[in-house]
Scaffold this motif. Sequence first.
Motif, PDB file in Angstrom:
ATOM      1  N   GLY A 131      29.827  56.236  42.160  1.00 16.97           N
ATOM      2  CA  GLY A 131      29.841  56.161  40.709  1.00 16.97           C
ATOM      3  C   GLY A 131      29.765  54.751  40.172  1.00 16.97           C
ATOM      4  N   ARG A 132      30.118  53.771  41.007  1.00  7.73           N
ATOM      5  CA  ARG A 132      30.032  52.383  40.567  1.00  7.73           C
ATOM      6  C   ARG A 132      30.030  51.462  41.781  1.00  7.73           C
ATOM      7  NH1 ARG A 132      34.975  49.556  38.001  1.00  7.73           N
ATOM      8  NH2 ARG A 132      34.939  48.221  39.825  1.00  7.73           N
ATOM      9  N   SER A 133      29.547  50.260  41.556  1.00  8.84           N
ATOM     10  CA  SER A 133      29.583  49.279  42.629  1.00  8.84           C
ATOM     11  C   SER A 133      29.664  47.885  42.023  1.00  8.84           C
ATOM     12  CB  SER A 133      28.317  49.401  43.495  1.00  8.84           C
ATOM     13  OG  SER A 133      28.276  48.344  44.429  1.00  8.84           O
ATOM     14  N   ILE A 134      30.457  47.037  42.666  1.00 11.91           N
ATOM     15  CA  ILE A 134      30.496  45.634  42.264  1.00 11.91           C
ATOM     16  C   ILE A 134      29.330  44.946  42.964  1.00 11.91           C
ATOM     17  CG2 ILE A 134      31.801  43.482  42.425  1.00 11.91           C
ATOM     18  CD1 ILE A 134      34.354  45.331  42.436  1.00 11.91           C
ATOM     19  N   VAL A 135      28.376  44.462  42.193  1.00 14.11           N
ATOM     20  CA  VAL A 135      27.172  43.930  42.825  1.00 14.11           C
ATOM     21  C   VAL A 135      27.104  42.411  42.789  1.00 14.11           C
ATOM     22  CG1 VAL A 135      25.898  46.049  42.359  1.00 14.11           C
ATOM     23  CG2 VAL A 135      25.684  44.128  40.788  1.00 14.11           C
ATOM     24  N   ALA A 136      27.986  41.771  42.016  1.00 15.17           N
ATOM     25  CA  ALA A 136      28.007  40.306  42.013  1.00 15.17           C
ATOM     26  C   ALA A 136      29.366  39.832  41.510  1.00 15.17           C
ATOM     27  CB  ALA A 136      26.897  39.741  41.131  1.00 15.17           C
ATOM     28  N   HIS A 137      29.742  38.636  41.914  1.00 14.17           N
ATOM     29  CA  HIS A 137      30.961  37.995  41.433  1.00 14.17           C
ATOM     30  C   HIS A 137      30.582  36.659  40.815  1.00 14.17           C
ATOM     31  CE1 HIS A 137      33.079  40.550  44.388  1.00 14.17           C
ATOM     32  NE2 HIS A 137      32.073  40.222  45.174  1.00 14.17           N
ATOM     33  N   GLY A 138      31.522  36.106  40.081  1.00 12.55           N
ATOM     34  CA  GLY A 138      31.266  34.771  39.559  1.00 12.55           C
ATOM     35  C   GLY A 138      32.183  34.482  38.397  1.00 12.55           C
ATOM     36  N   SER A 139      31.866  33.412  37.684  1.00 14.19           N
ATOM     37  CA  SER A 139      32.629  33.095  36.492  1.00 14.19           C
ATOM     38  C   SER A 139      32.293  34.146  35.432  1.00 14.19           C
ATOM     39  CB  SER A 139      32.250  31.709  35.973  1.00 14.19           C
ATOM     40  OG  SER A 139      30.927  31.735  35.483  1.00 14.19           O
ATOM     41  N   LYS A 140      33.126  34.205  34.403  1.00 16.72           N
ATOM     42  CA  LYS A 140      32.881  35.161  33.322  1.00 16.72           C
ATOM     43  C   LYS A 140      31.472  34.962  32.752  1.00 16.72           C
ATOM     44  CE  LYS A 140      35.190  36.973  29.213  1.00 16.72           C
ATOM     45  NZ  LYS A 140      34.557  36.508  27.973  1.00 16.72           N
TER      46      LYS A 140
ATOM     47  N   SER B 284      24.719  29.133  43.569  1.00 18.84           N
ATOM     48  CA  SER B 284      25.406  29.125  42.290  1.00 18.84           C
ATOM     49  C   SER B 284      26.754  29.840  42.385  1.00 18.84           C
ATOM     50  CB  SER B 284      24.534  29.746  41.208  1.00 18.84           C
ATOM     51  OG  SER B 284      24.324  31.101  41.489  1.00 18.84           O
ATOM     52  N   THR B 285      26.907  30.784  43.314  1.00 18.52           N
ATOM     53  CA  THR B 285      28.212  31.434  43.444  1.00 18.52           C
ATOM     54  C   THR B 285      29.173  30.559  44.253  1.00 18.52           C
ATOM     55  OG1 THR B 285      26.808  32.950  44.645  1.00 18.52           O
ATOM     56  CG2 THR B 285      28.373  33.910  43.108  1.00 18.52           C
ATOM     57  N   ASP B 286      28.617  29.718  45.100  1.00 20.80           N
ATOM     58  CA  ASP B 286      29.467  28.902  45.952  1.00 20.80           C
ATOM     59  C   ASP B 286      30.153  27.755  45.221  1.00 20.80           C
ATOM     60  OD1 ASP B 286      27.526  29.179  49.006  1.00 20.80           O
ATOM     61  OD2 ASP B 286      29.131  30.380  48.160  1.00 20.80           O
ATOM     62  N   VAL B 287      29.499  27.226  44.210  1.00 27.91           N
ATOM     63  CA  VAL B 287      30.031  26.032  43.569  1.00 27.91           C
ATOM     64  C   VAL B 287      30.994  26.337  42.417  1.00 27.91           C
ATOM     65  CG1 VAL B 287      28.054  24.608  44.191  1.00 27.91           C
ATOM     66  CG2 VAL B 287      28.047  25.855  42.025  1.00 27.91           C
ATOM     67  N   LEU B 288      31.413  27.596  42.303  1.00 27.82           N
ATOM     68  CA  LEU B 288      32.312  27.944  41.207  1.00 27.82           C
ATOM     69  C   LEU B 288      33.635  27.208  41.309  1.00 27.82           C
ATOM     70  CD1 LEU B 288      31.792  31.754  41.056  1.00 27.82           C
ATOM     71  CD2 LEU B 288      31.045  30.039  39.441  1.00 27.82           C
ATOM     72  N   THR B 289      34.171  26.868  40.170  1.00 28.79           N
ATOM     73  CA  THR B 289      35.487  26.240  40.176  1.00 28.79           C
ATOM     74  C   THR B 289      36.560  27.287  39.946  1.00 28.79           C
ATOM     75  OG1 THR B 289      35.076  25.731  37.883  1.00 28.79           O
ATOM     76  CG2 THR B 289      34.719  23.963  39.461  1.00 28.79           C
ATOM     77  N   ALA B 290      37.744  27.020  40.445  1.00 29.76           N
ATOM     78  CA  ALA B 290      38.810  28.014  40.488  1.00 29.76           C
ATOM     79  C   ALA B 290      39.118  28.718  39.167  1.00 29.76           C
ATOM     80  CB  ALA B 290      40.065  27.379  41.061  1.00 29.76           C
ATOM     81  N   PRO B 291      39.253  28.001  38.050  1.00 27.23           N
ATOM     82  CA  PRO B 291      39.659  28.695  36.831  1.00 27.23           C
ATOM     83  C   PRO B 291      38.646  29.740  36.371  1.00 27.23           C
ATOM     84  CG  PRO B 291      39.556  26.303  36.500  1.00 27.23           C
ATOM     85  CD  PRO B 291      39.030  26.582  37.846  1.00 27.23           C
ATOM     86  N   ASP B 292      37.405  29.570  36.819  1.00 24.04           N
ATOM     87  CA  ASP B 292      36.355  30.477  36.359  1.00 24.04           C
ATOM     88  C   ASP B 292      36.262  31.736  37.203  1.00 24.04           C
ATOM     89  OD1 ASP B 292      34.251  27.714  35.507  1.00 24.04           O
ATOM     90  OD2 ASP B 292      35.583  28.921  34.266  1.00 24.04           O
ATOM     91  N   ILE B 293      36.776  31.691  38.374  1.00 25.61           N
ATOM     92  CA  ILE B 293      36.754  32.849  39.258  1.00 25.61           C
ATOM     93  C   ILE B 293      37.964  33.701  38.932  1.00 25.61           C
ATOM     94  CG2 ILE B 293      36.892  33.561  41.689  1.00 25.61           C
ATOM     95  CD1 ILE B 293      35.589  30.958  42.449  1.00 25.61           C
ATOM     96  N   PRO B 294      38.014  34.938  39.079  1.00 27.70           N
ATOM     97  CA  PRO B 294      36.951  35.800  39.546  1.00 27.70           C
ATOM     98  C   PRO B 294      36.622  36.893  38.532  1.00 27.70           C
ATOM     99  CG  PRO B 294      39.051  36.421  40.512  1.00 27.70           C
ATOM    100  CD  PRO B 294      39.319  35.518  39.327  1.00 27.70           C
ATOM    101  N   TRP B 295      35.398  37.096  38.287  1.00 28.32           N
ATOM    102  CA  TRP B 295      34.937  38.234  37.482  1.00 28.32           C
ATOM    103  C   TRP B 295      33.934  39.010  38.315  1.00 28.32           C
ATOM    104  CZ3 TRP B 295      35.746  39.824  32.221  1.00 28.32           C
ATOM    105  CH2 TRP B 295      36.762  39.108  31.569  1.00 28.32           C
ATOM    106  N   ASN B 296      33.855  40.310  38.022  1.00 27.43           N
ATOM    107  CA  ASN B 296      32.916  41.173  38.742  1.00 27.43           C
ATOM    108  C   ASN B 296      31.843  41.698  37.795  1.00 27.43           C
ATOM    109  OD1 ASN B 296      34.492  41.029  41.073  1.00 27.43           O
ATOM    110  ND2 ASN B 296      35.670  42.862  40.511  1.00 27.43           N
ATOM    111  N   LEU B 297      30.647  41.840  38.341  1.00 31.80           N
ATOM    112  CA  LEU B 297      29.596  42.573  37.648  1.00 31.80           C
ATOM    113  C   LEU B 297      29.564  43.971  38.264  1.00 31.80           C
ATOM    114  CD1 LEU B 297      27.059  42.568  35.727  1.00 31.80           C
ATOM    115  CD2 LEU B 297      25.747  42.124  37.794  1.00 31.80           C
ATOM    116  N   VAL B 298      29.767  44.986  37.415  1.00 29.82           N
ATOM    117  CA  VAL B 298      29.808  46.365  37.906  1.00 29.82           C
ATOM    118  C   VAL B 298      28.580  47.126  37.416  1.00 29.82           C
ATOM    119  CG1 VAL B 298      31.145  48.525  37.920  1.00 29.82           C
ATOM    120  CG2 VAL B 298      32.322  46.316  37.766  1.00 29.82           C
ATOM    121  N   ILE B 299      27.934  47.840  38.329  1.00 25.92           N
ATOM    122  CA  ILE B 299      26.844  48.744  37.933  1.00 25.92           C
ATOM    123  C   ILE B 299      27.353  50.170  38.063  1.00 25.92           C
ATOM    124  CG2 ILE B 299      24.480  49.544  38.421  1.00 25.92           C
ATOM    125  CD1 ILE B 299      24.511  46.682  37.437  1.00 25.92           C
ATOM    126  N   TRP B 300      27.132  50.965  37.008  1.00 27.68           N
ATOM    127  CA  TRP B 300      27.614  52.349  36.950  1.00 27.68           C
ATOM    128  C   TRP B 300      26.480  53.315  37.227  1.00 27.68           C
ATOM    129  CZ3 TRP B 300      32.832  53.142  36.122  1.00 27.68           C
ATOM    130  CH2 TRP B 300      33.552  52.002  35.718  1.00 27.68           C
TER     131      TRP B 300
END
Lengths: 119, 186
Positions: free
Chosen positions: A74-83, A22-38
């Motif tokens: 203090g934080r880590s980006i644990v996933a990327h993807g569309s918003k 599901s992360t591989d098939v992202l289309t360009a306009p939707d990339i990039p957002w990060n999921l951050v865990i604090w």
Amino acid sequence: MTLSVALGPDTQAGTQTGTAASTDVLTAPDIPWNLVIWNDPVNLMSYVSYVFRSYFGYSEAKANKLMLEVHKKGRSIVAHGSKEQVEQHAVAMHGFGLWATVEKAEGGAGSGKGKGKRG
Amino acid sequence: MAKAFKYGLKGITGYLEPAERELLRSLFDDVISMLEPAEAASQDPLAALVGLDSEAREPSDRAVRRLLPNVSRDDDEASLEFRRYTERSLRESKIGALKAAALGLDKDELVLTAADARHWSTALNDVRLVLAERLDIRDDADAEHVHRMQDWSQAEDVESYLALVYNFTTWLQESLVQAMLASLEA
């Protein structure tokens, strides 16, 4: 997890292949957002690691590495993807009780011309 | 005394004394009542159906805010919009896990399925998040200070009692998560 209404079917304990695909098939306009865990002083390290393994399907090594990054930095980006995708992950993380936020990725495609906000 | 959760042939098993079950039941109930929305479901039946809540606001209670955090660090408007679309179902799923865990408290011997264990782990986690706010645990030093409180004979005031309860739920959750991690290996 049992997060019902707001979540799509693909958030059910994503398997390794499912998540990767599901992360591989992202289309360009939707990339990039990060999921951050604090980091917080309450969540158990073992629990955070368990959530990363069971929800994202990450290996034990990857889950522990991300968990330690949260703990030490203090934080880590644990996933990327569309918003939409990272928001879906965020509500799942809130379901587990982890402190998650989403943010626009820095330096990603298209972010150069934007205002580039940073907390 | 409670026994730590273990993973074995029957799945994840544990044991709690009646007083401990009563304590957990009241903790689960407390968090459920904090999560129940103040007003009845949105008047618009269609909005209610899709879980939309146009009245959703950032919770004023710090503990509730920790259970239902903002999704953006620096964009309050985006956080509020997200809350309107997701908060109702997040509240419901948390309440569902807490109720499921409370239902399992009918017997001394606990035998948890994988789904039960997930409900228990998130329910215990939510209880700990709320207790931690009440105990003002802001950083690792605060957590360490609370952690040193282990002797029930020292429980003289509300704060020390809460600290002991927090430490009990921490111990219980840690043993459960270890059993869940063992089940992932199996």
